[in-house]
Each structure stands twice: as C-alpha cells, then as structure tokens.
Design a protein around this motif. Structure first.
Motif, mmCIF file in Angstrom:
data_model
loop_
_atom_site.group_PDB
_atom_site.id
_atom_site.type_symbol
_atom_site.label_atom_id
_atom_site.label_comp_id
_atom_site.label_asym_id
_atom_site.label_seq_id
_atom_site.Cartn_x
_atom_site.Cartn_y
_atom_site.Cartn_z
ATOM 1 N N UNK B 19 15.509 -20.397 -30.661
ATOM 2 C CA UNK B 19 16.738 -20.250 -29.536
ATOM 3 C C UNK B 19 16.038 -19.349 -28.417
ATOM 4 N N UNK B 20 15.636 -18.155 -28.899
ATOM 5 C CA UNK B 20 14.840 -17.095 -27.955
ATOM 6 C C UNK B 20 14.238 -16.066 -28.637
ATOM 7 N N UNK B 21 13.486 -15.521 -27.964
ATOM 8 C CA UNK B 21 12.374 -14.585 -28.694
ATOM 9 C C UNK B 21 12.486 -13.412 -27.785
ATOM 10 N N UNK B 22 12.800 -11.998 -28.252
ATOM 11 C CA UNK B 22 12.506 -10.768 -27.701
ATOM 12 C C UNK B 22 13.574 -11.019 -26.517
ATOM 13 N N UNK B 23 14.866 -11.224 -26.590
ATOM 14 C CA UNK B 23 15.891 -11.426 -25.728
ATOM 15 C C UNK B 23 16.420 -9.916 -25.416
ATOM 16 N N UNK B 24 16.396 -9.150 -24.598
ATOM 17 C CA UNK B 24 16.655 -7.730 -24.089
ATOM 18 C C UNK B 24 17.798 -7.938 -22.999
ATOM 19 N N UNK B 25 18.795 -7.188 -23.089
ATOM 20 C CA UNK B 25 19.641 -6.852 -21.914
ATOM 21 C C UNK B 25 20.828 -5.950 -22.188
ATOM 22 N N UNK B 26 21.385 -5.505 -21.208
ATOM 23 C CA UNK B 26 22.483 -4.631 -21.236
ATOM 24 C C UNK B 26 23.726 -4.883 -20.303
ATOM 25 N N UNK B 27 24.810 -4.510 -20.781
ATOM 26 C CA UNK B 27 25.841 -4.598 -19.846
ATOM 27 C C UNK B 27 26.652 -3.407 -19.749
ATOM 28 N N UNK B 28 26.407 -2.838 -18.393
ATOM 29 C CA UNK B 28 27.120 -1.584 -18.274
ATOM 30 C C UNK B 28 28.661 -1.597 -18.044
ATOM 31 N N UNK B 29 29.123 -0.265 -18.232
ATOM 32 C CA UNK B 29 30.592 -0.449 -18.299
ATOM 33 C C UNK B 29 31.174 -0.670 -16.839
ATOM 34 N N UNK B 35 26.928 -15.053 -18.696
ATOM 35 C CA UNK B 35 25.781 -15.468 -19.183
ATOM 36 C C UNK B 35 25.670 -17.067 -18.903
ATOM 37 N N UNK B 36 24.674 -17.423 -18.239
ATOM 38 C CA UNK B 36 24.433 -18.792 -17.607
ATOM 39 C C UNK B 36 23.281 -19.646 -18.523
ATOM 40 N N UNK B 37 23.467 -20.941 -18.838
ATOM 41 C CA UNK B 37 22.092 -21.538 -19.220
ATOM 42 C C UNK B 37 22.603 -22.967 -19.402
ATOM 43 N N UNK B 38 21.693 -23.717 -19.687
ATOM 44 C CA UNK B 38 22.308 -25.014 -19.973
ATOM 45 C C UNK B 38 22.511 -25.204 -21.368
ATOM 46 N N UNK B 39 22.929 -26.492 -21.647
ATOM 47 C CA UNK B 39 23.494 -26.743 -23.125
ATOM 48 C C UNK B 39 22.326 -26.479 -23.994
ATOM 49 N N UNK B 40 22.378 -25.728 -25.076
ATOM 50 C CA UNK B 40 21.532 -25.361 -26.174
ATOM 51 C C UNK B 40 20.424 -24.248 -25.857
ATOM 52 N N UNK B 41 20.727 -23.582 -24.930
ATOM 53 C CA UNK B 41 19.745 -22.324 -24.429
ATOM 54 C C UNK B 41 20.321 -21.220 -25.196
ATOM 55 N N UNK B 42 21.442 -21.092 -25.976
ATOM 56 C CA UNK B 42 21.766 -19.974 -26.790
ATOM 57 C C UNK B 42 22.842 -19.095 -26.484
#
Lengths: 223, 294
Positions: B19-29, B35-42
């Motif tokens: 589905x994905x590898x090494x996905x890193x992200x942060x959501x600041x306060x 989160x956008x992506x086509x169908x099946x992107x996770x």
C-alpha cells in the motif's frame, strides 16, 4: 459510563429478551400442564415410579431453551456491532479495549443469568409444591447444566461473531460446536454431579476467547 | 508548531500488495489536512492506522504523542471520529444516541447537536436506520460538534451525499474548525468539497506521497500548459512535466515549473512548439494533473 453501555446493549436486545421470557414462560407452562395431566391420568404413584425407579426426566422440553436464549442474545448483541464494522465506534469510546470487552460480556452474562434464575425460581417453586426435596434437587441439578449451556452458547456465539475473518471464524464455529457438546453428553438426571463445577470453569475459559476475537478485530485482521 | 499527528516510516501491505512504504507526515495543531488519493492508494488504511484499527507492518504513528495502537481513554476523548459512510448506531434514534454519547464526554454540548437536528425533517423517535444518507451525515456531524474534540478525523465525509448535504456539511465544519481552532484530518473522494475546507493537502499515489503542502501554494504553483505541436514532434518527457497528453495537434501537460523553465525543457528535447500558454487550476484539476486520469 457503565450505565450508557448498559443502555446501548439494552436497546439492541430488549425485544429479544422479552421474546425469550415469553418463550420460556410458554415452555414452563406447557411442562407444568403436561405433568399435571400425567398426575390426573396416570396417577402420582405411577409418575413417582417413573422418576425414582426408572430415572425418567420430566422436563425434557427445557433442554434446548437456554441454548437458544444464549445464542439469541449473543447474535442480537453482536451482529449490529459487526454490521458496517460498528464495533469501531464502540472501541473508539474513551474506555480501554479490555475494559469495554468485559462490559459487553458482563452485560450478556448478567442478563442471561437473571432470566435463567427467574425461570429456576419458577421451576423450583413448582417442584417444591409437588415433589419431594430429592426430586427437586435432582431436577434442578439437571437443568443447571442446560442453563450453563446457555451461558456457554452466549459466549461462544460472541466469540464467533466478533472474529473479523471467515478464515478463522469457520474453525471457531466448529470448535464452539464441540465445546458446547460437553453440556449435552448425557440426559441422565443429575449425571454431571460435581463435574458441573468443571462446566463453570469451562465457561470462564470460553469467556477469555472473546478478548482475542475483539483484539483481532481492533487491530485490523481481515480476509 | 506542535504536531497532533506524527507518522514516521509507515509501511503497510495487504498480503503481498504494497500500500505504501516509509510514509511520513505530520499534522500541526490547528491545521486542516486533506488526504487525497485515487481509490486504493491507502486513504482509509491510513485512517485505520491513525485510530489503531490497523497495525502497520512497520513504522510509528503517534496521536497527541501516544502510539495510535494503544490510545488512552483521555486521548480518545480528544479525538472525534467520522467513519466512512457516516456509520452510527442505527438502532438508536436521535435522542437515544445523544443520551448515550453524552455520558462519555465531560465537555458534551448538546445544543449544537439539537440545533442541527431541528433542521432535519425527521420524527424525534425515528431510528437512524430509517434515515437517508444525508440525514445520517447530519447526525454524525452533530455528534462530533457536541463532543467538541480537539482533533477531528473524517473518513470520506462526502460518501453518498447529494450536493446540498455536502455543502451543508462543509459549511458547518468550516465554521466550526475555524472558530474553535480545531485540527482536522480529512479524506474525501470529492476534491471540490475539500478545496473549501482544507489548509494543507497530502497527496498519495500508489506506494508513496506525491506531495504535501498548503493548497494555496499547490494551486498557485502547479499549472496546466498547452502548446500546438509542430512537425509531428514527440510528447515532452522531461522530469517535472506531468502526464502529457495529445489531442490532434494540441499538447497538454502539467508542471510546477515556471513558463521559462518549461520552454527550456522543451528546447532541450528539441520539441518544436507554438503558442505555449499556461493556466491556473482548481484543486481538483491540479490533483488530476498531478496524479493522472488513470
């Protein structure tokens, strides 16, 4: 918080609890009328002979009622949680996973035990008014095993329903059928004796299975 | 800025499918991240990991500093969750469900819930299972507003809603999160709705993050270019030129590059062109331009 959980579970199961009580009452009334009929037609002496000398059990129609009640409560409590994975909502409530699981199981067990005690009181009263103490004790110890089968059926149905994958659920169903069989090995009155305590132990063991199913659901196992 | 959600090196597979590898992200306060992506992107996979409903194969996900797989009751109380399809306890009616949830949240505010419910044309004792999808979405929204969480996680809130209900949902949510400085993590397959709601976007492609930045920057910098093809020149294939397409002699592609840089890229490939022009895009057009139509 506990009151809210009880409230939710009650909303799911209330009509089915009423149905179980009605069915239970109908079975008990039918059994009492049948015995009354036997009293009148074959005579008390004949009936006593059947019970004491030939070990005939006079309430066979009660045998599967607790099993049916346990399954029904398990299904009505847990199927709505599993449809559309609503159990996620329950698991998102601010309560720890194991605590929530305990509350859910405790609700079903306490509900069923209450209903079963109610029917046992009715049965014990009828027996006390019509039979000697020994027959009352033998009959209640026989039906106790069947009522325990109702609690086991409840726990095992919850165990199977909350399992998230069919790959595991099918073996769980087969295992549950085998485990329920322990409660129906013989119909001989009071045959289980002290092994009844063993059955109580089995029920405690069965209840632990549910924690595994719900944990598997919670952590996202899927087919 | 303090991060409410921190995901580091998330890797997840369903069977052998990555589905994905090494996905890193942060959501600041205080930010609203879509989160956008086509169908099946996770997208739903990510939402499930955030809420502890899925254990990733590897990586860490922290919500308010706690591992998402073992959130404490206090942390769960700070998170409002909208499950895909506005799933709620459908055997309850609107009064029962409000009474139920109110017991779990000390800061419960029933006024916004009943204000929203008063707009629905439903009987007070009507079960949620007998409501339309739009009405159910309002019940779910009302419950989140009443819970008043610090972080809202909304999984595909537009699923099954008609344009009116989608607009209603976005307007209410927008007003609420701006006024209360809430943090939101949201997915939707209708990008138009997101454009009116989100500050930042995280665009997933199969197996990786394509982009994480503010939508203001994204729609300002990412443009669609057109030119008229001369002498049967091939389609441009340079890095930074996304999804070139040709219809008759008109060529179209997308890029973050400035027009001067695009001209240089075309010249380096010896592509003969005329009438090169660019246009700014809506978020939806930019999303399709970046991820492709297929």
């Amino acid at each position: 918080m506990i009151k809210a959980i009880i409230y939710k579970e009650w909303l799911k199961t209330r009509y089915f609890v009423a149905f179980i009580v009605l069915v239970g009452l109908a079975i008990h009334i039918y059994s009492f009328l049948t015995i009354g009929h036997s009293f009148r037609n074959t005579g008390r002496a004949e009936l006593w002979d059947l019970i004491v000398n030939r070990s005939h059990f006079i309430f066979p129609s009660l045998k599967y009622f607790p099993l049916f009640a346990g399954l029904l409560i398990g299904v009505t409590q847990m199927v709505p949680e599993m449809v559309d994975k609503r159990l996620k909502l329950t698991m998102h409530l601010p309560v720890r996973e194991k605590t929530m699981t305990t509350y859910l199981i405790a609700y079903g067990l306490i509900l069923l035990t209450t209903v079963f005690i109610l029917f046992n009181v009715v049965l014990a009263t009828f027996l006390h008014l019509n039979f000697a103490w020994e027959i009352t004790a033998t009959t209640l110890s026989t039906t106790l095993v069947w009522y325990l089968s109702g609690l086991a059926a409840y726990l095992l149905s919850v165990f199977c329903i909350t399992e998230p994958t069919w790959k595991r659920r099918i073996p769980n169903i087969l295992l549950s059928l085998l485990l329920l069989h322990f409660f129906f090995i013989t119909d001989y009155p009071a045959a289980y004796g002290y092994f009844t305590f063993g059955l109580v132990l089995l029920i405690l063991i069965y209840s632990t299975f549910i924690y595994n199913s719900i944990h598997r659901f919670k952590t996202g196992y899927q087919d | 800025m303090e991060s409410v959600i921190t995901c580091k090196n998330l890797t997840h597979y369903y069977g052998n499918r990555c589905i994905y590898e090494n996905l890193s992200f942060e959501v600041p306060k205080g930010r609203v991240l879509g989160l956008l992506g086509k169908n099946g992107t996770g997208k739903t996979t990510t939402i499930n990991i955030l809420n502890g409903y899925l254990t990733p194969r590897s990586g860490d996900c922290l919500m308010f500093g706690e591992p998402s797989s073992a959130l404490s009751p206090d942390t769960k109380r700070r998170i409002g969750l909208l499950i895909e399809g506005h799933i709620q306890y459908s055997f309850m009616n609107i009064q029962q469900i409000e009474k139920f949830y109110s017991q779990f949240y000390p800061n419960w505010k029933k006024e916004p819930y009943y204000e929203l419910m008063s707009k629905l044309k439903i009987a007070p004792k009507q079960r949620i299972s007998r409501m339309s999808c739009g009405q159910r979405s309002q019940v779910a929204l009302g419950l989140i507003l009443a819970q008043d969480p610090e972080l809202l996680i909304l999984d595909d809130f537009s699923l099954g809603l008609d344009p009116g209900y989608r607009r209603l949902f976005v307007d209410y949510m927008n007003e609420y999160v701006r006024a209360q400085n809430k943090t939101v993590f949201v997915t939707s397959h209708i990008i138009q709705d997101m454009e009116r709601l989100i500050d930042d976007c995280l665009i997933l492609d199969y197996g990786k993050i394509l982009l994480q930045e503010s939508i203001t920057d994204f729609v300002r910098d990412f443009k669609r270019y057109h030119f008229t093809q001369q002498n049967g020149a091939p389609l441009p294939q340079a890095e930074g030129l996304y999804h070139p397409e040709q219809i008759r002699n008109k060529v179209e592609f997308h890029s973050f590059l400035q027009q001067r840089e695009v001209e240089q890229a075309l010249q380096q490939q010896n592509i003969e062109y005329a009438n090169l022009s660019s246009e700014t895009l809506t978020l939806e057009e930019a999303f399709i331009g970046l991820t492709g139509k297929y």
